[in-house]
Design a protein around this motif. Structure first.
Motif, PDB file in Angstrom:
ATOM      1  N   PHE A 130     139.171   4.287  53.222  1.00 52.16           N
ATOM      2  CA  PHE A 130     139.857   4.548  54.155  1.00 52.16           C
ATOM      3  C   PHE A 130     139.265   4.780  55.340  1.00 52.16           C
ATOM      4  O   PHE A 130     138.322   5.956  55.621  1.00 52.16           O
ATOM      5  N   GLU A 131     139.319   4.177  56.802  1.00 51.57           N
ATOM      6  CA  GLU A 131     138.299   4.369  57.764  1.00 51.57           C
ATOM      7  C   GLU A 131     138.834   4.914  59.092  1.00 51.57           C
ATOM      8  O   GLU A 131     138.168   4.357  60.075  1.00 51.57           O
ATOM      9  N   ALA A 132     139.970   5.483  58.993  1.00 49.68           N
ATOM     10  CA  ALA A 132     140.544   6.021  60.153  1.00 49.68           C
ATOM     11  C   ALA A 132     139.771   7.234  60.497  1.00 49.68           C
ATOM     12  O   ALA A 132     139.102   7.976  59.743  1.00 49.68           O
ATOM     13  N   PRO A 133     139.635   7.440  61.862  1.00 49.01           N
ATOM     14  CA  PRO A 133     139.106   8.933  62.312  1.00 49.01           C
ATOM     15  C   PRO A 133     139.717   9.962  61.610  1.00 49.01           C
ATOM     16  O   PRO A 133     140.604  10.064  61.447  1.00 49.01           O
ATOM     17  N   PRO A 134     138.869  11.140  61.051  1.00 44.33           N
ATOM     18  CA  PRO A 134     139.571  12.169  59.948  1.00 44.33           C
ATOM     19  C   PRO A 134     140.310  12.988  61.072  1.00 44.33           C
ATOM     20  O   PRO A 134     139.944  13.484  62.106  1.00 44.33           O
ATOM     21  N   THR A 135     141.567  13.505  60.228  1.00 42.23           N
ATOM     22  CA  THR A 135     142.570  14.327  60.941  1.00 42.23           C
ATOM     23  C   THR A 135     143.053  15.384  59.707  1.00 42.23           C
ATOM     24  O   THR A 135     142.875  14.675  58.495  1.00 42.23           O
ATOM     25  N   PRO A 136     143.689  16.390  59.958  1.00 44.55           N
ATOM     26  CA  PRO A 136     144.238  16.890  58.696  1.00 44.55           C
ATOM     27  C   PRO A 136     145.572  16.036  58.021  1.00 44.55           C
ATOM     28  O   PRO A 136     145.433  16.406  56.844  1.00 44.55           O
ATOM     29  N   ASP A 137     145.945  15.213  58.811  1.00 45.69           N
ATOM     30  CA  ASP A 137     146.788  14.407  58.070  1.00 45.69           C
ATOM     31  C   ASP A 137     146.574  13.338  57.159  1.00 45.69           C
ATOM     32  O   ASP A 137     147.293  12.827  56.249  1.00 45.69           O
ATOM     33  N   ASN A 138     145.321  12.886  57.427  1.00 48.41           N
ATOM     34  CA  ASN A 138     144.935  11.728  56.553  1.00 48.41           C
ATOM     35  C   ASN A 138     143.800  12.188  55.594  1.00 48.41           C
ATOM     36  O   ASN A 138     143.020  11.465  54.906  1.00 48.41           O
ATOM     37  N   LYS A 139     143.715  13.502  55.462  1.00 45.30           N
ATOM     38  CA  LYS A 139     142.468  13.843  54.503  1.00 45.30           C
ATOM     39  C   LYS A 139     142.587  13.298  53.136  1.00 45.30           C
ATOM     40  O   LYS A 139     141.754  13.093  52.179  1.00 45.30           O
ATOM     41  N   HIS A 168     134.651   3.961  35.682  1.00 45.37           N
ATOM     42  CA  HIS A 168     135.514   4.009  36.882  1.00 45.37           C
ATOM     43  C   HIS A 168     135.209   5.445  37.501  1.00 45.37           C
ATOM     44  O   HIS A 168     135.107   6.501  36.749  1.00 45.37           O
ATOM     45  N   LEU A 169     134.918   5.376  39.014  1.00 44.69           N
ATOM     46  CA  LEU A 169     134.658   6.638  39.594  1.00 44.69           C
ATOM     47  C   LEU A 169     135.933   6.799  40.338  1.00 44.69           C
ATOM     48  O   LEU A 169     136.295   6.061  40.924  1.00 44.69           O
ATOM     49  N   PHE A 170     136.320   8.178  40.293  1.00 47.41           N
ATOM     50  CA  PHE A 170     137.583   8.625  41.026  1.00 47.41           C
ATOM     51  C   PHE A 170     137.507  10.197  41.487  1.00 47.41           C
ATOM     52  O   PHE A 170     136.705  10.989  40.962  1.00 47.41           O
ATOM     53  N   THR A 171     138.330  10.579  42.385  1.00 46.23           N
ATOM     54  CA  THR A 171     138.529  11.930  42.802  1.00 46.23           C
ATOM     55  C   THR A 171     139.356  12.640  41.658  1.00 46.23           C
ATOM     56  O   THR A 171     140.555  12.409  41.791  1.00 46.23           O
ATOM     57  N   VAL A 172     138.487  13.289  40.994  1.00 41.16           N
ATOM     58  CA  VAL A 172     139.405  14.057  39.752  1.00 41.16           C
ATOM     59  C   VAL A 172     140.167  15.350  40.132  1.00 41.16           C
ATOM     60  O   VAL A 172     140.762  16.111  39.551  1.00 41.16           O
ATOM     61  N   GLY A 173     139.185  16.213  41.193  1.00 38.30           N
ATOM     62  CA  GLY A 173     139.922  17.720  41.156  1.00 38.30           C
ATOM     63  C   GLY A 173     138.748  18.273  42.162  1.00 38.30           C
ATOM     64  O   GLY A 173     138.281  17.699  43.282  1.00 38.30           O
ATOM     65  N   GLY A 174     138.618  19.533  42.143  1.00 41.19           N
ATOM     66  CA  GLY A 174     137.749  20.387  43.117  1.00 41.19           C
ATOM     67  C   GLY A 174     138.618  20.915  44.347  1.00 41.19           C
ATOM     68  O   GLY A 174     139.847  20.840  44.361  1.00 41.19           O
ATOM     69  N   ALA A 175     137.917  21.516  45.355  1.00 42.68           N
ATOM     70  CA  ALA A 175     138.616  22.065  46.555  1.00 42.68           C
ATOM     71  C   ALA A 175     137.655  21.803  47.624  1.00 42.68           C
ATOM     72  O   ALA A 175     136.562  21.848  47.645  1.00 42.68           O
ATOM     73  N   ALA A 176     138.295  20.885  48.814  1.00 44.30           N
ATOM     74  CA  ALA A 176     137.677  20.917  49.996  1.00 44.30           C
ATOM     75  C   ALA A 176     137.895  22.045  50.957  1.00 44.30           C
ATOM     76  O   ALA A 176     139.102  22.679  50.963  1.00 44.30           O
ATOM     77  N   PRO A 177     136.888  21.943  51.872  1.00 45.92           N
ATOM     78  CA  PRO A 177     137.114  23.247  53.118  1.00 45.92           C
ATOM     79  C   PRO A 177     138.199  22.755  53.764  1.00 45.92           C
ATOM     80  O   PRO A 177     138.812  21.382  53.769  1.00 45.92           O
ATOM     81  N   ASP A 178     138.849  23.762  54.672  1.00 46.88           N
ATOM     82  CA  ASP A 178     139.888  23.332  55.798  1.00 46.88           C
ATOM     83  C   ASP A 178     139.285  22.332  56.743  1.00 46.88           C
ATOM     84  O   ASP A 178     140.341  21.711  57.292  1.00 46.88           O
ATOM     85  N   ASP A 179     138.101  22.343  57.084  1.00 47.59           N
ATOM     86  CA  ASP A 179     137.648  21.466  57.979  1.00 47.59           C
ATOM     87  C   ASP A 179     138.241  19.927  57.511  1.00 47.59           C
ATOM     88  O   ASP A 179     137.874  19.428  56.468  1.00 47.59           O
ATOM     89  N   PRO A 180     139.004  19.267  58.497  1.00 46.43           N
ATOM     90  CA  PRO A 180     139.579  18.040  58.331  1.00 46.43           C
ATOM     91  C   PRO A 180     138.448  16.841  57.968  1.00 46.43           C
ATOM     92  O   PRO A 180     138.678  15.849  57.145  1.00 46.43           O
ATOM     93  N   THR A 181     137.184  17.056  58.684  1.00 47.00           N
ATOM     94  CA  THR A 181     136.108  16.240  58.394  1.00 47.00           C
ATOM     95  C   THR A 181     135.187  16.357  57.213  1.00 47.00           C
ATOM     96  O   THR A 181     134.499  15.557  56.918  1.00 47.00           O
ATOM     97  N   ASP A 182     135.402  17.399  56.525  1.00 44.17           N
ATOM     98  CA  ASP A 182     134.583  17.866  55.314  1.00 44.17           C
ATOM     99  C   ASP A 182     135.142  17.556  53.806  1.00 44.17           C
ATOM    100  O   ASP A 182     136.395  18.200  53.813  1.00 44.17           O
ATOM    101  N   LEU A 183     134.594  16.788  53.127  1.00 43.98           N
ATOM    102  CA  LEU A 183     135.317  16.410  51.654  1.00 43.98           C
ATOM    103  C   LEU A 183     134.311  16.936  50.775  1.00 43.98           C
ATOM    104  O   LEU A 183     134.450  16.749  49.504  1.00 43.98           O
TER     105      LEU A 183
END
Length: 451
Positions: free
Chosen positions: A393-402, A93-108
């Motif tokens: 999840f396919e909505a346009p990226p925003t800080p609220d839906n990151k 199974h693949l899943f998001t386990v941790g790490g840290a994303a930049p503050d940019d809402p479009t950047d994962l």
């Protein structure tokens, strides 16, 4: 809350994952986070013979596994047949386990992908086929049982950081899903000049069972280590359950088989979908904030798990007296997984975003080869493309839906390769097969006995 002394509005906290994140899955139509990695439904054709040929069997359908795979082929058999199969599945199974994303809402970038492995094994298929003649026409009756899913998953996340002041809750998850069916099929042969067309119909009763629990743990700061074993540190529980004994639905299947000549044969399949109701619940833990404690437990017993309908066509061509090639195409409507999506947390801030969750329909090609080695042996190999069934999840990226986008990312498709062998021993055929890809491996042993 999971920030450095910064309180966030409820709607924003939900979106960022600082309270239970919605996550409708491939698995079920609730937003329990346990469903994020998705589930693998075993739509592959039963039997080690077909598995070794990459699942390309619609145009062949010439043994007892046709009872489920393509009942139109049942009239090919002139003798009674019994089949039994054992399978072992190994899932990653693949899943998001941790790490840290930049503050940019479009950047994962910077998020870490986890991999959890689970295995299941046991009987996966059994059938009995009884051919007979009625008024000069070939008929066949079949009784079968099949396991569509036997899926388990256990994994932990450390809570990915989504910006300088927000973080997903660490969690641990246990998930068990089983889908089994028992059915009957009836087929009749028709003459089209000097050609042969067979049509079969099947009806089966499916049983669905699910039992899952996800615990999310409180964190005091953005850089705190997860505290999985500290008593009283649970922020909330999410559960999904069916009643004891499971829930049931009926599925019908239509299959056809056509052989215009010695070298060619064709098959087709249409199988209906099904629906199963279960209960999803969200329960505040000891460390839930006061506003969630006041809301108390929330339960919905109208969540629905959908098994998608399927349509397929296949062809087989005899290249030489010893080698034949099979090609199948399947269209599976996985998009039904998001029909009637239920917000398990009853939060109005989530509802407008539920429509942004998608599961794509699947177009699969299966290619297989079978080579005869006189007097008794068969060698088989194949390949097929298993398209990503995961929720995204396919909505346009925003800080609220990151938070949504961090958990529900598209995964790569799976290219499967398969090999196997079989031997005929005076009415008894033994087959073995191995199918492998980056995330799923299957081993199959089957036997077909003719009387």
């Amino acid at each position: 809350m999971g920030g450095r002394g910064r309180a966030l509005p409820l709607g924003l906290a939900v979106s960022l994952g600082l309270i239970p994140l919605p996550g409708p899955p491939v698995l079920a139509q609730t937003n329990a986070e346990t469903n994020a990695p998705g589930i693998q439904l075993d739509f592959s054709v039963p039997g080690a013979r077909s598995l070794a040929m990459g699942g390309a069997f619609l145009g062949m359908a010439d043994d007892a596994t046709a009872a489920y795979a393509n009942p139109g082929g049942l009239t090919i058999m002139s003798r009674r047949e019994v089949s039994l199969e054992l399978r072992s599945w190994d899932f990653t199974h693949l899943f998001t386990v941790g790490g840290a994303a930049p503050d940019d809402p479009t950047d994962l970038s910077g998020l870490d992908e986890g991999r959890a492995r689970n295995s299941q094994e046991g009987p996966s298929f059994a059938s009995v086929v009884l051919p007979f003649n009625f008024r000069g026409k070939a008929w066949a009756f079949a009784l079968y049982g099949h396991q569509l899913a036997d899926f388990a998953a256990e994994f932990r996340t450390s809570g990915a950081a989504l910006s300088g002041s927000s973080r997903l809750f660490p969690s641990d998850t246990r998930l068990d899903v089983a889908i089994r069916n028992v059915g009957v099929a009836l087929a009749r042969e028709f003459e089209l000049g000097d050609k042969t067309l067979s049509v079969g119909v099947g009806v089966s009763r499916y049983r669905f069972e699910i039992d899952s629990v996800t615990r999310r743990f409180s964190i005091l700061s953005i850089d705190e280590e997860p505290r999985f074993d500290v008593p009283g540190n649970v922020h909330d529980f999410q559960t999904q359950k069916t009643p004891p004994g499971g829930v049931f639905d009926w599925v019908w299947t239509l299959g056809v088989h056509f052989q215009p000549g010695y070298r060619w044969s064709f098959g087709g399949l249409l199988r209906s979908g099904s629906e199963y109701r279960f209960t999803g619940s969200s329960i505040p833990g000891e460390k839930a904030p006061p506003r969630l404690q006041e809301k108390g437990p929330f339960s919905r017993d109208d969540a629905i798990f959908h098994v998608p309908r399927q349509i397929g066509v296949g062809a087989v061509y005899l290249l030489t007296s010893r080698l034949r090639v099979a090609l199948d195409y399947y269209r599976t409507r996985y998009s039904v997984f998001t029909d009637g999506l239920v917000d398990i947390f009853n939060l109005e801030t989530i509802e407008p975003q539920l429509e942004a969750f998608r599961v794509p329909d699947s177009d699969e090609l299966h290619l297989g080869f079978e080579y005869y080695l006189p007097p008794r042996w068969y060698l088989r190999w194949g390949a097929w493309d298993d398209q990503d069934q995961g929720l995204r999840f396919e909505a346009p990226p925003t800080p609220d839906n990151k938070g949504f986008r961090a958990l529900f990312q598209p995964r790569p498709d799976e290219l499967h390769f398969s090999v196997g062998a079989g031997v005929n021993l005076r009415g008894l055929r033994l087959d073995a097969a191995y199918d492998t890809s980056d995330r799923i491996s299957t081993v199959s042993l089957s036997v077909v006995k003719r009387f």
